[in-house]
Design an enzyme around this catalytic site. Sequence first.
Site, PDB file in Angstrom:
ATOM      1  N   HIS A 122      26.055 -25.367  28.487  1.00  0.00           N
ATOM      2  CA  HIS A 122      26.924 -25.961  27.467  1.00  0.00           C
ATOM      3  C   HIS A 122      27.144 -24.921  26.386  1.00  0.00           C
ATOM      4  O   HIS A 122      26.497 -23.867  26.378  1.00  0.00           O
ATOM      5  CB  HIS A 122      26.319 -27.246  26.880  1.00  0.00           C
ATOM      6  N   ASP A 245       7.930 -34.655  37.473  1.00  0.00           N
ATOM      7  CA  ASP A 245       6.732 -33.825  37.550  1.00  0.00           C
ATOM      8  C   ASP A 245       5.774 -34.158  36.402  1.00  0.00           C
ATOM      9  O   ASP A 245       6.120 -33.983  35.227  1.00  0.00           O
ATOM     10  CB  ASP A 245       7.116 -32.346  37.492  1.00  0.00           C
ATOM     11  N   SER A 260      17.897 -26.170  28.063  1.00  0.00           N
ATOM     12  CA  SER A 260      19.274 -26.147  28.568  1.00  0.00           C
ATOM     13  C   SER A 260      19.544 -24.842  29.296  1.00  0.00           C
ATOM     14  O   SER A 260      19.271 -23.763  28.772  1.00  0.00           O
ATOM     15  CB  SER A 260      20.268 -26.289  27.411  1.00  0.00           C
TER      16      SER A 260
END
Length: 301
Positions: A122, A245, A260
């Site tokens: 992004h 996890d 990110s």
Amino acid sequence: MGVKLFSDGVMVVGFSQVPAAQGESIPAKECGLREGDVITHINAAEVDTIEAVQAQLAQIGGECMSIRALREGKQIQLTAQAVKCSTDGNYKLGAWLRDSMAGIGTVTYYDPATGAFGALGHGINDVDTAQLMPMESGGVLKATVSDVKKGRRGEPGELHGDLTMDKDIGELERNTSYGIFGTLTGDALTDAKPVEVASREQIHTGPALIYANVAGDEVRQYEVEITKLFPKAEDGRDMMVKVTDPALIAATGGIVQGMSGSPILQDGRIVGAVTHVLIGDSTQGYGISMENMLLAGETEI
């Protein structure tokens, strides 16, 4: 990696009253400027830094000036008149401005043949206005994760990092809604191993892996599940991902800011990257498909 970005123009991120002999006023707001506008010129002078704006205001003084700015990608022209601040004697418009930012993020892919890389999945947005920062130049630095603020319901977590400021390891060239892109130099990633890129049709719901760095400079793989695919996503949110996890949930609470760009692998192929966390559930977030990210980076698939 660490990222530093210098804007093309200066972004208006807020306003404040300027005390003057004739009373308080906000010339920037009165002339029509809005938060998120990017000032590019004052009269004929190009301004890319806060210091350049201050120098122009000092030179023009209380005379009328022309301001050129970008608003939602379109150029506008306004007329303003700064006022002399009664507290320090400087001419001011009453606008809070931003011309740069720095932080950490995760590299998604790297092409050793060209040095091209993509990261984040992004764009880098201004923290106050949420607008994509227009970029003039930028650099990439080595970084290590120093500690983690764990994510919890209603409060996204984040990775805190230490940047190695002595030299850049690459150049940041573009800031887009689908990621940041540039070129790494030298042997920045000498141990990279090639991975096949999955086409959009090869991505499916079910188990997957992400590669993430949440401590020091160690990259580990963690189990996730792709829970949903969005066929016509236009904002880089092509899939929904859930962290399963236990080790990652224990370390971070799930997906946190700074993760990110963490690559998502499924069936041995890279299918995309983590992009956003759900505010209400830090174990879940969105991901961009690798095809879309590569297209935004103009990298051959």
